[in-house]
Design a protein around this motif. Structure first.
Motif, PDB file in Angstrom:
ATOM      1  N   LEU A  47      25.490  36.999  45.371  1.00 48.18           N
ATOM      2  CA  LEU A  47      25.189  36.287  46.610  1.00 48.18           C
ATOM      3  C   LEU A  47      24.960  37.244  47.775  1.00 48.18           C
ATOM      4  N   GLU A  48      25.810  38.252  47.881  1.00 56.23           N
ATOM      5  CA  GLU A  48      25.778  39.167  49.018  1.00 56.23           C
ATOM      6  C   GLU A  48      24.720  40.255  48.879  1.00 56.23           C
ATOM      7  N   GLY A  49      24.396  40.604  47.655  1.00 59.51           N
ATOM      8  CA  GLY A  49      23.458  41.692  47.439  1.00 59.51           C
ATOM      9  C   GLY A  49      24.039  43.052  47.750  1.00 59.51           C
ATOM     10  N   LYS A  50      25.363  43.162  47.663  1.00 61.39           N
ATOM     11  CA  LYS A  50      26.051  44.433  47.909  1.00 61.39           C
ATOM     12  C   LYS A  50      27.430  44.365  47.255  1.00 61.39           C
ATOM     13  N   PRO A  51      28.096  45.519  47.092  1.00 63.73           N
ATOM     14  CA  PRO A  51      29.427  45.500  46.478  1.00 63.73           C
ATOM     15  C   PRO A  51      30.423  44.673  47.288  1.00 63.73           C
ATOM     16  N   VAL A  52      31.257  43.932  46.585  1.00 68.23           N
ATOM     17  CA  VAL A  52      32.347  43.160  47.189  1.00 68.23           C
ATOM     18  C   VAL A  52      33.637  43.659  46.548  1.00 68.23           C
ATOM     19  N   THR A  53      34.456  44.375  47.307  1.00 68.83           N
ATOM     20  CA  THR A  53      35.632  45.019  46.711  1.00 68.83           C
ATOM     21  C   THR A  53      36.954  44.589  47.344  1.00 68.83           C
ATOM     22  N   GLY A  54      36.913  43.600  48.238  1.00 71.58           N
ATOM     23  CA  GLY A  54      38.143  43.090  48.829  1.00 71.58           C
ATOM     24  C   GLY A  54      38.728  41.963  47.992  1.00 71.58           C
ATOM     25  N   PHE A  55      40.023  41.708  48.180  1.00 70.45           N
ATOM     26  CA  PHE A  55      40.714  40.714  47.352  1.00 70.45           C
ATOM     27  C   PHE A  55      41.907  40.149  48.118  1.00 70.45           C
ATOM     28  N   ALA A  56      42.199  38.873  47.867  1.00 66.30           N
ATOM     29  CA  ALA A  56      43.443  38.259  48.340  1.00 66.30           C
ATOM     30  C   ALA A  56      44.086  37.561  47.153  1.00 66.30           C
ATOM     31  N   TYR A  57      45.384  37.779  46.964  1.00 59.54           N
ATOM     32  CA  TYR A  57      46.096  37.204  45.827  1.00 59.54           C
ATOM     33  C   TYR A  57      46.210  35.689  45.959  1.00 59.54           C
ATOM     34  N   ALA A  58      45.757  34.948  44.945  1.00 54.58           N
ATOM     35  CA  ALA A  58      45.964  33.502  44.921  1.00 54.58           C
ATOM     36  C   ALA A  58      47.463  33.222  44.886  1.00 54.58           C
ATOM     37  N   PHE A  59      47.913  32.353  45.764  1.00 55.78           N
ATOM     38  CA  PHE A  59      49.332  32.011  45.910  1.00 55.78           C
ATOM     39  C   PHE A  59      50.171  33.208  46.371  1.00 55.78           C
ATOM     40  N   GLY A  60      49.524  34.298  46.720  1.00 61.76           N
ATOM     41  CA  GLY A  60      50.257  35.495  47.122  1.00 61.76           C
ATOM     42  C   GLY A  60      50.988  36.167  45.981  1.00 61.76           C
ATOM     43  N   ALA A  61      50.652  35.804  44.748  1.00 60.64           N
ATOM     44  CA  ALA A  61      51.414  36.253  43.579  1.00 60.64           C
ATOM     45  C   ALA A  61      50.778  37.479  42.925  1.00 60.64           C
ATOM     46  N   TYR A  62      51.610  38.472  42.635  1.00 65.23           N
ATOM     47  CA  TYR A  62      51.119  39.671  41.954  1.00 65.23           C
ATOM     48  C   TYR A  62      52.279  40.392  41.277  1.00 65.23           C
ATOM     49  N   ASP A  63      51.932  41.220  40.304  1.00 64.98           N
ATOM     50  CA  ASP A  63      52.891  42.105  39.654  1.00 64.98           C
ATOM     51  C   ASP A  63      52.151  43.366  39.234  1.00 64.98           C
ATOM     52  N   GLU A  64      52.805  44.238  38.507  1.00 69.72           N
ATOM     53  CA  GLU A  64      52.193  45.516  38.144  1.00 69.72           C
ATOM     54  C   GLU A  64      50.966  45.334  37.253  1.00 69.72           C
ATOM     55  N   VAL A  65      50.988  44.334  36.393  1.00 68.72           N
ATOM     56  CA  VAL A  65      49.830  44.082  35.528  1.00 68.72           C
ATOM     57  C   VAL A  65      48.628  43.672  36.371  1.00 68.72           C
ATOM     58  N   VAL A  66      48.862  42.816  37.348  1.00 71.49           N
ATOM     59  CA  VAL A  66      47.774  42.363  38.220  1.00 71.49           C
ATOM     60  C   VAL A  66      47.192  43.545  38.999  1.00 71.49           C
ATOM     61  N   ILE A  67      48.047  44.399  39.503  1.00 71.04           N
ATOM     62  CA  ILE A  67      47.575  45.564  40.256  1.00 71.04           C
ATOM     63  C   ILE A  67      46.734  46.479  39.363  1.00 71.04           C
ATOM     64  N   LYS A  68      47.162  46.671  38.121  1.00 69.94           N
ATOM     65  CA  LYS A  68      46.374  47.484  37.187  1.00 69.94           C
ATOM     66  C   LYS A  68      45.013  46.841  36.922  1.00 69.94           C
ATOM     67  N   ALA A  69      44.992  45.520  36.841  1.00 70.95           N
ATOM     68  CA  ALA A  69      43.726  44.810  36.633  1.00 70.95           C
ATOM     69  C   ALA A  69      42.801  44.997  37.833  1.00 70.95           C
ATOM     70  N   LEU A  70      43.361  44.934  39.032  1.00 70.69           N
ATOM     71  CA  LEU A  70      42.557  45.150  40.238  1.00 70.69           C
ATOM     72  C   LEU A  70      41.943  46.545  40.236  1.00 70.69           C
ATOM     73  N   GLU A  71      42.739  47.523  39.862  1.00 70.85           N
ATOM     74  CA  GLU A  71      42.231  48.899  39.794  1.00 70.85           C
ATOM     75  C   GLU A  71      41.090  49.000  38.785  1.00 70.85           C
ATOM     76  N   ALA A  72      41.265  48.343  37.641  1.00 71.39           N
ATOM     77  CA  ALA A  72      40.229  48.385  36.604  1.00 71.39           C
ATOM     78  C   ALA A  72      38.947  47.691  37.057  1.00 71.39           C
ATOM     79  N   CYS A  73      39.082  46.725  37.955  1.00 64.44           N
ATOM     80  CA  CYS A  73      37.924  45.959  38.437  1.00 64.44           C
ATOM     81  C   CYS A  73      37.281  46.572  39.679  1.00 64.44           C
ATOM     82  N   GLY A  74      37.775  47.712  40.118  1.00 62.84           N
ATOM     83  CA  GLY A  74      37.179  48.376  41.272  1.00 62.84           C
ATOM     84  C   GLY A  74      37.498  47.731  42.603  1.00 62.84           C
ATOM     85  N   ILE A  75      38.607  47.002  42.676  1.00 60.24           N
ATOM     86  CA  ILE A  75      39.024  46.382  43.934  1.00 60.24           C
ATOM     87  C   ILE A  75      39.654  47.444  44.832  1.00 60.24           C
ATOM     88  N   SER A  76      39.258  47.458  46.098  1.00 55.68           N
ATOM     89  CA  SER A  76      39.713  48.518  47.004  1.00 55.68           C
ATOM     90  C   SER A  76      40.907  48.117  47.860  1.00 55.68           C
TER      91      SER A  76
END
Length: 293
Positions: A117-146
């Motif tokens: 849609l944007e025609g450019k990289p989208v690397t920001g993220f907000a946790y749904a329900f504010g929920a996260y753990d170490e596995v989620v953080i590793k997934a974000l890193e793997a997905c190129g989230i900044s």
């Protein structure tokens, strides 16, 4: 006697205050919120669930039941023009407890759709329900989230140590928000080992203004903070990119020179001086002299 160095980060143009907002879910109430923000020249980040475009629902969460209608795919680009859109998960799933493969799928599919849609990289993220753990953080890193925003208030104006657990200052309904706004806008010295520059970060959901019947609240808050030459009004990604540019600076061994390897101009100063320097991309520059204390 000690020496206070003048190599601390300041915001663009030597400002000592920055303001950013983050709103979740990509719902129709965002249209009114964007109108308010645009009226005052303030930017925000809007966190979108790309797999739920156009979904019609209601939400109560213990409060007044109001519409929770997702904006359509066709509306996104025009409505959020001048602001940032970021990933909020393809289907707003709670990622905690999932294996990394399912986390990656929820994150990456949303990212890819928003980038189309944007025609450019989208690397920001907000946790749904504010929920996260170490596995989620590793997934974000793997997905190129900044960066990734939590919902844990600091009620402070400090920079995040880790942008993948970026805690906001407060929610827009925080009972202390106007006291925090006054503290943020004050010209008193802000003591921080990292930087004397302050960051005021507010988050929420725009449908909450319908629930609480208090659209005047966000209008009043933005009006209070907007229109000031000493405040940088930025999206989340602009804040993150600037701070990372500062953190990439390279200093000479004698502490007199600084080199900026990034593509972003960086401004440096100190706690007890109004002087500052601008270090342009690719430039090596002499630092301000330390202050004897």
């Amino acid at each position: 006697m000690s020496l206070l160095v003048n190599d601390r980060m300041l915001w663009p143009k030597g400002r000592r205050k920055a303001f950013t907002l983050s709103y979740d879910d990509g719902v129709t109430q965002d249209i009114k919120l964007v109108e308010i923000l645009n009226k005052y020249g303030v930017k925000a980040t809007f966190n979108i669930n790309a797999g739920l475009f156009g979904q019609k629902n209601t939400v109560s969460a213990g409060k007044k039941e109001v519409s929770h209608i997702k904006l359509s795919r066709e509306e996104i680009t025009a409505i959020y023009k001048g602001h940032e859109i970021a990933v909020h998960g393809q289907y707003h799933k709670c990622l905690v407890g999932m294996d990394i493969a399912r986390c990656v799928d929820e994150i990456l599919e949303c990212r890819k759709e928003l980038e189309r849609l944007e025609g450019k990289p989208v690397t920001g993220f907000a946790y749904a329900f504010g929920a996260y753990d170490e596995v989620v953080i590793k997934a974000l890193e793997a997905c190129g989230i900044s960066y990734a925003r939590t919902i844990e208030p600091t009620r402070k104006f400090d920079l995040p140590k880790n942008f993948l657990t970026w805690h906001p200052t407060c929610h827009h309904d925080d009972e202390r928000i106007y006291d925090l706004a006054d503290e943020f806008l004050s010209d008193g010295i802000y003591f921080s080992f990292t930087t004397p520059a302050k960051l005021f970060y507010v988050w929420g959901h725009s449908y909450e203004f319908d629930q609480n019947e208090n659209w005047d609240h966000i209008d009043r808050l933005i009006n209070k903070i907007a229109g000031r030459d000493d405040v940088w009004y930025a999206t989340n990604i602009e804040i993150r990119d600037y701070v990372e540019a500062y953190r990439r600076l390279v200093y000479s061994a004698d502490g007199e020179l600084v080199y900026n390897p990034s593509t972003i101009p960086v401004y440096l100063g100190g706690i007890f001086t109004k002087e500052f320097i601008e270090v342009l991309p690719g430039e090596t520059k002499k630092l301000l002299k330390p202050i004897n204390m």
